[in-house]
Write a protein that holds these residues in place. Structure first.
Motif, PDB file in Angstrom:
ATOM      1  N   ASP A 119       0.830  -1.202   0.000  1.00  0.00           N
ATOM      2  CA  ASP A 119       0.000   0.000   0.000  1.00  0.00           C
ATOM      3  C   ASP A 119       0.863   1.250   0.000  1.00  0.00           C
ATOM      4  O   ASP A 119       2.010   1.243   0.459  1.00  0.00           O
ATOM      5  N   ALA A 120       0.295   2.326  -0.494  1.00  0.00           N
ATOM      6  CA  ALA A 120       0.992   3.609  -0.481  1.00  0.00           C
ATOM      7  C   ALA A 120       1.265   4.041   0.964  1.00  0.00           C
ATOM      8  O   ALA A 120       0.457   3.798   1.870  1.00  0.00           O
ATOM      9  N   GLY A 121       2.413   4.667   1.174  1.00  0.00           N
ATOM     10  CA  GLY A 121       2.800   5.119   2.513  1.00  0.00           C
ATOM     11  C   GLY A 121       4.280   4.895   2.746  1.00  0.00           C
ATOM     12  O   GLY A 121       5.016   4.459   1.847  1.00  0.00           O
ATOM     13  N   VAL A 161       3.079   2.834  -8.081  1.00  0.00           N
ATOM     14  CA  VAL A 161       4.350   2.503  -7.454  1.00  0.00           C
ATOM     15  C   VAL A 161       5.527   3.116  -8.202  1.00  0.00           C
ATOM     16  O   VAL A 161       6.564   3.422  -7.606  1.00  0.00           O
ATOM     17  N   GLU A 162       5.392   3.324  -9.507  1.00  0.00           N
ATOM     18  CA  GLU A 162       6.481   3.891 -10.294  1.00  0.00           C
ATOM     19  C   GLU A 162       6.908   5.273  -9.796  1.00  0.00           C
ATOM     20  O   GLU A 162       8.011   5.735 -10.114  1.00  0.00           O
ATOM     21  N   ARG A 163       6.078   5.933  -9.025  1.00  0.00           N
ATOM     22  CA  ARG A 163       6.422   7.251  -8.491  1.00  0.00           C
ATOM     23  C   ARG A 163       6.990   7.182  -7.073  1.00  0.00           C
ATOM     24  O   ARG A 163       7.125   8.197  -6.397  1.00  0.00           O
ATOM     25  N   SER A 204      16.734   7.152  -4.504  1.00  0.00           N
ATOM     26  CA  SER A 204      16.097   6.848  -5.787  1.00  0.00           C
ATOM     27  C   SER A 204      14.661   7.343  -5.806  1.00  0.00           C
ATOM     28  O   SER A 204      13.958   7.284  -4.804  1.00  0.00           O
ATOM     29  N   GLU A 205      14.265   7.819  -6.951  1.00  0.00           N
ATOM     30  CA  GLU A 205      12.848   8.126  -7.184  1.00  0.00           C
ATOM     31  C   GLU A 205      12.435   7.654  -8.583  1.00  0.00           C
ATOM     32  O   GLU A 205      11.573   8.215  -9.218  1.00  0.00           O
ATOM     33  N   ARG A 206      13.118   6.602  -9.036  1.00  0.00           N
ATOM     34  CA  ARG A 206      12.786   6.019 -10.329  1.00  0.00           C
ATOM     35  C   ARG A 206      12.617   4.510 -10.191  1.00  0.00           C
ATOM     36  O   ARG A 206      13.592   3.767 -10.075  1.00  0.00           O
ATOM     37  N   PHE A 207      11.371   4.066 -10.177  1.00  0.00           N
ATOM     38  CA  PHE A 207      11.022   2.649 -10.095  1.00  0.00           C
ATOM     39  C   PHE A 207      10.381   2.263 -11.436  1.00  0.00           C
ATOM     40  O   PHE A 207       9.325   2.781 -11.789  1.00  0.00           O
ATOM     41  N   VAL A 208      11.013   1.360 -12.157  1.00  0.00           N
ATOM     42  CA  VAL A 208      10.526   0.962 -13.476  1.00  0.00           C
ATOM     43  C   VAL A 208      10.155  -0.512 -13.459  1.00  0.00           C
ATOM     44  O   VAL A 208      10.984  -1.365 -13.127  1.00  0.00           O
TER      45      VAL A 208
END
Length: 293
Positions: A119-121, A161-163, A204-208
Motif C-alpha cells: 500500500d501507499a505510505g 508505485v512507479e512514483r 532513488s525516485e525512479r522505479f521501473v
C-alpha cells in the motif's frame, strides 16, 4: 546395387530420426520439449530442471532461441520442472526408454499473476531481517564475501508505485568480512576512508516495472565522496505477515559497482601481474520493509 540401395535407405532413416543428431550412449534415451507462451511464441529464457524418481538433480539448463530443451539421460523415470520469469511453473513426470525419444511436445506456460504490491505510505527497512552484502575478486581466483552490519532506510511507496522514492544510509565503518586486519584496511584511506566519508547513501525516485515481479530501481549512490547513477536489478517477492501480525514486503536486488567510478582505486599486483583486488564489486541485497505506524 541392392546393397547400395539398402545402405542409402539406412542413411536416410538415420538422418531423419529424432535421435540422429543426439549422441545416445547405451542404456540412455533423450528427453525433449518446447516451451511456448499463451500466444504460441517460444519462451527463450525458460529454465529446466530434471530430477530422478526420488528427487535427486540430474541435469538443468536453459532453452535455446526456439524455446527447446533436449538432453540425454539414462533410461528411467524423471520429473521435469520448467520455469520462466513472469510465468507459472510447469511440472511433469515422464518415462525415458533406451535409445528412444521421450518428447513432451509443446508445453504452454501461463502468465503468472504478479504479487500484490504494498500500500501507499512510508515503509521502514528492517535491518534485523535485511542484509547488504558484497563480493569481490581476490588474486584473480577466489572471492571474498562481506557485508555492512549497520544501515537504515525508508521507502515511500506511491500510487502508482512507479512514483515511489527510497533513501538508504549505510554506516561505512560497519563493513565486515570476518577478518579484522582486512576490515581495518577497508576502512582506511586506501578504500572507504571512513574518517572522511562515514556513510554511503543511496537515493532513488525512479522505479521501473520490467514485467512480472522484476523492477529496475535507479538512483544516486554516494560512496567515498563520489556520486554516481546506479541501477538495482530488483525481484519483488510480495507481502507477508510477521510474528506480531505486522504487514511486511520483501525484495532481492543486485548491482555491480566499478571501484574506479568512486575513486576507490587502491591496488597492488602480485609477481605474476595479477591484481590482488578485482576492479568491480557485486552487491546483493535482501530487504524486508515494514509499514510505519
Amino acid at each position: 546395387m541392392i546393397g547400395r540401395w539398402r545402405g542409402s535407405r539406412t542413411d536416410r532413416v538415420q538422418r531423419t530420426s529424432p535421435l540422429a543428431a543426439v549422441p545416445t550412449p547405451p542404456s540412455a534415451g533423450v528427453l525433449a520439449c518446447r516451451v511456448l507462451d499463451p500466444v504460441n511464441e517460444p519462451v527463450r529464457h525458460a529454465e529446466f530442471a530434471v530430477t530422478d524418481a526420488v528427487g535427486r538433480p540430474v541435469v538443468s539448463g536453459g532453452a535455446d532461441p526456439y524455446g527447446s530443451f533436449v538432453t540425454t539421460v539414462p533410461a528411467g523415470e524423471y520429473r521435469l520442472a520448467v520455469s520462466a520469469e513472469g510465468y507459472t511453473p510447469y511440472r511433469a513426470t515422464t518415462q525415458v526408454a533406451e535409445n528412444a525419444l521421450a518428447s513432451l511436445g509443446d508445453v504452454t506456460l501461463q502468465v503468472a499473476r504478479p504479487p500484490e504490491l504494498p500500500d501507499a505510505g512510508d515503509w521502514d527497512i528492517e535491518s534485523a531481517h535485511s542484509s547488504i552484502g558484497f563480493t569481490a575478486r581476490h588474486i584473480g581466483l577466489a572471492r571474498i564475501h562481506g557485508r555492512f552490519k549497520s544501515f537504515a532506510g525508508v521507502i515511500r511507496v506511491a500510487d502508482p508505485v512507479e512514483r515511489s522514492a527510497m533513501h538508504v544510509v549505510i554506516d561505512a565503518a560497519s563493513i565486515d568480512t570476518d577478518m579484522r586486519m582486512r576490515d581495518d584496511h577497508l576502512r582506511s584511506a586506501d578504500f572507504l576512508d571512513v574518517e572522511n566519508f562515514p556513510t554511503l547513501e543511496f537515493y532513488s525516485e525512479r522505479f521501473v516495472h520490467k514485467g512480472g515481479n522484476r523492477w529496475a530501481v535507479t538512483g544516486a549512490l554516494t560512496l567515498h565522496g563520489v556520486t554516481r547513477t546506479v541501477t538495482l536489478d530488483t525481484e519483488y517477492l510480495g507481502l507477508g505477515n510477521g510474528m506480531e501480525g505486522e504487514v511486511r514486503a520483501a525484495c532481492r536486488a543486485t548491482t555491480e559497482l566499478h571501484r574506479d567510478d568512486f575513486t576507490v582505486s587502491w591496488q597492488t599486483m602480485l609477481a605474476r601481474g595479477i591484481a590482488v583486488v578485482g576492479p568491480s564489486i557485486r552487491v546483493d541485497l535482501d530487504v524486508q520493509v515494514v509499514r510505519k505506524g
